[in-house]
Design an enzyme around this catalytic site. Sequence first.
Site, PDB file in Angstrom:
ATOM      1  CG  PHE A   1       8.779   9.657   7.595  1.00  0.00           C
ATOM      2  CD1 PHE A   1       8.124   9.504   8.806  1.00  0.00           C
ATOM      3  CD2 PHE A   1       8.435   8.831   6.542  1.00  0.00           C
ATOM      4  CE1 PHE A   1       7.135   8.541   8.949  1.00  0.00           C
ATOM      5  CE2 PHE A   1       7.444   7.874   6.683  1.00  0.00           C
ATOM      6  CZ  PHE A   1       6.790   7.723   7.883  1.00  0.00           C
ATOM      7  CG  ASP A   2       9.626   5.304   8.783  1.00  0.00           C
ATOM      8  OD1 ASP A   2       9.053   6.125   8.059  1.00  0.00           O
ATOM      9  OD2 ASP A   2       9.038   4.344   9.300  1.00  0.00           O
TER      10      ASP A   2
ATOM     11  CB  ALA B   1       4.294  15.005   4.408  1.00  0.00           C
TER      12      ALA B   1
ATOM     13  CE1 TYR C   1       1.263   5.636 -20.332  1.00  0.00           C
ATOM     14  CE2 TYR C   1       2.689   7.317 -21.272  1.00  0.00           C
ATOM     15  CZ  TYR C   1       2.523   6.183 -20.504  1.00  0.00           C
ATOM     16  OH  TYR C   1       3.607   5.594 -19.899  1.00  0.00           O
TER      17      TYR C   1
ATOM     18  CE  LYS D   1       2.162  11.264   5.354  1.00  0.00           C
ATOM     19  NZ  LYS D   1       2.812  10.389   4.357  1.00  0.00           N
TER      20      LYS D   1
ATOM     21  CG  ASP E   1       9.386  15.202   3.970  1.00  0.00           C
ATOM     22  OD1 ASP E   1       8.191  15.327   3.627  1.00  0.00           O
ATOM     23  OD2 ASP E   1       9.857  14.129   4.383  1.00  0.00           O
TER      24      ASP E   1
ATOM     25  CG  HIS F   1       8.476   0.095  11.522  1.00  0.00           C
ATOM     26  ND1 HIS F   1       9.701   0.267  10.925  1.00  0.00           N
ATOM     27  CD2 HIS F   1       7.631   0.945  10.892  1.00  0.00           C
ATOM     28  CE1 HIS F   1       9.601   1.187   9.984  1.00  0.00           C
ATOM     29  NE2 HIS F   1       8.346   1.618   9.935  1.00  0.00           N
TER      30      HIS F   1
HETATM   31  N1  F0G Z   1       7.848  12.376   4.672  1.00  0.00           N
HETATM   32  C1  F0G Z   1       7.152  12.420   5.815  1.00  0.00           C
HETATM   33  C2  F0G Z   1       7.430  13.510   6.799  1.00  0.00           C
HETATM   34  C3  F0G Z   1       6.180  11.439   6.084  1.00  0.00           C
HETATM   35  O1  F0G Z   1       5.522  11.490   7.242  1.00  0.00           O
HETATM   36  C4  F0G Z   1       5.943  10.426   5.121  1.00  0.00           C
HETATM   37  C5  F0G Z   1       4.942   9.388   5.370  1.00  0.00           C
HETATM   38  C6  F0G Z   1       6.699  10.429   3.936  1.00  0.00           C
HETATM   39  C7  F0G Z   1       7.637  11.425   3.740  1.00  0.00           C
HETATM   40  C8  F0G Z   1       6.521   9.380   2.864  1.00  0.00           C
HETATM   41  O2  F0G Z   1       5.363   9.582   2.147  1.00  0.00           O
HETATM   42  O3  F0G Z   1       3.984   7.541   2.598  1.00  0.00           O
HETATM   43  O4  F0G Z   1       3.433   9.080   0.710  1.00  0.00           O
HETATM   44  O5  F0G Z   1       5.428   7.620   0.595  1.00  0.00           O
HETATM   45  N2  F0G Z   1       4.423   9.194   6.496  1.00  0.00           N
HETATM   46  C9  F0G Z   1       3.370   8.250   6.833  1.00  0.00           C
HETATM   47  C10 F0G Z   1       3.175   8.243   8.327  1.00  0.00           C
HETATM   48  C11 F0G Z   1       3.466   6.909   6.220  1.00  0.00           C
HETATM   49  O6  F0G Z   1       2.455   7.346   8.840  1.00  0.00           O
HETATM   50  O7  F0G Z   1       3.682   9.130   9.027  1.00  0.00           O
HETATM   51  P1  F0G Z   1       4.511   8.387   1.478  1.00  0.00           P
END
Ligand code: F0G
Length: 453
Positions: A130-131, A223, A78, A252, A221, A444
């Site tokens: 990002f969204d 990713a 844990y 990613k 960020d 979406h």
């Molecule tokens: N930041 C970026 C630039 C991203 O592209 C994503 C996710 C996230 C944060 C959030 O990360 O999904 O692990 O919670 N992008 C995916 C996409 C979902 O399809 O571009 P997460």
Amino acid sequence: MSDIASDFETVPEPYKIKVVEPIKLIARQEREVAIKEAGLNQFLLKSDDVFIDLLTDSGTGAMSQNQWAGMMLGDESYTGSRNYYNLQKSVEDILGFKYYCPTHQGRGAENILFGIIIKKGQYILGNYHFDTTKAHIELNSGLAVNLIHERAYNTSVEHPFKGNIDLEKLEHFIVEKTPEKIAFLLMTITCNSVGGQPVSMENLRGAYQVAKKYNLPIFIDAARFAENAYFIKKREAEMFSYSDGCTMSAKKDGLVNIGGMIGIKEDEELFKKVKQRCVPMEGFPTYGGLAGRDMEALAIGMREVVDEAYLASRIDQVEYLGRKLKEAGIPIQQPLGGHAVFINAKEFLPHIPQTQYPAQALCVELYLEGGVRAVEVGTLLAGRDPETGLEILPELDLLRLTIPRRVYTNNHMDWVATCLKRIAARKDRIRGLKIVEEPPILRHFMARFDWAE
Ligand code: F0G
């Protein structure tokens, strides 16, 4: 490795395939039924009905034999799991952060950090959020502002770093609103929303200098950090030196199917708060929503992803597909970015008004044509203005062909290109869409459509 990149036209993958997962193209008639049942929304399709899945590169990559072997070394204690310390070593070696906290994925990291450092009504400035990042900023009472350089909106302008923030606009914004009204800066590398476009080292340094001038924190960020680093061909540790920390979706460039983390350079006080907030949100900070085996796979994946031979073949595959589309006269975001090829749907389908979601209509058509699942990054994704309720009409309406890591071959890319060429030949007959069901946020994912009259 550099021999391969410079002397040959193609860049072979530096691995061979040991395990295969069957995929199947169902009949056209069955595809018609499937997409109608999904309300013309590819998010609602069953993956068994998809032939080639280019919906996202997130969590869809293939792990290596070493990562799978690492899964067997999971220490599921844990607290204090051995894999936590292995991952700590990878984070420190590769990103250069002293402190880190694992999370179940990127948005878990965002939620923890943003809840600590945003005060109500403050602005969060970035190149292009990002969204889900924007959603977490708003859920934590902040205001997301995108300050990307104008050129990113013109898909035919070639520039090596179209993900760069406009430093003049950035400084101007801070001075105009006053630094007290800004919570922090967030640089997204590569910049997903405008085409997986990289940010230059110079721009990262510039943004860092502006942030420090006004005493503001700056995060990355991260990713797609390795793909960004590949574009600037510098050591990735240097990129992160122009930040106070990062949030990262490890799905990613972590080369794993699940995982994320927060990295912090030196702010011990902030790290303490992150750990405290992690407990109720993601779990004890030595596992942060992950199994020990997941952390082990990530510790290994982070080392594999910075291998230049891997990155060369990865970026080459994106370029391969992009080149095919360009040759066929299909308008794409240029130059090609890191993880996907983005089609400019407004330009490709000029007869469909933006309010009828041209890129989404093209997604539906592409699925019908060849069982290929893509995703819209445009008007549908932008959603509505929270105050007026009116549709936001973004500059770009893009269809994203997102390529999972180490999963598909160029034969699959050929199939995708062929489908799009066939569509191009009769594109004038593609109809726009109208929404028949619409969730209030992140519409979406769950919206349902019908063809417009
Ligand atoms: N930041 C970026 C630039 C991203 O592209 C994503 C996710 C996230 C944060 C959030 O990360 O999904 O692990 O919670 N992008 C995916 C996409 C979902 O399809 O571009 P997460």
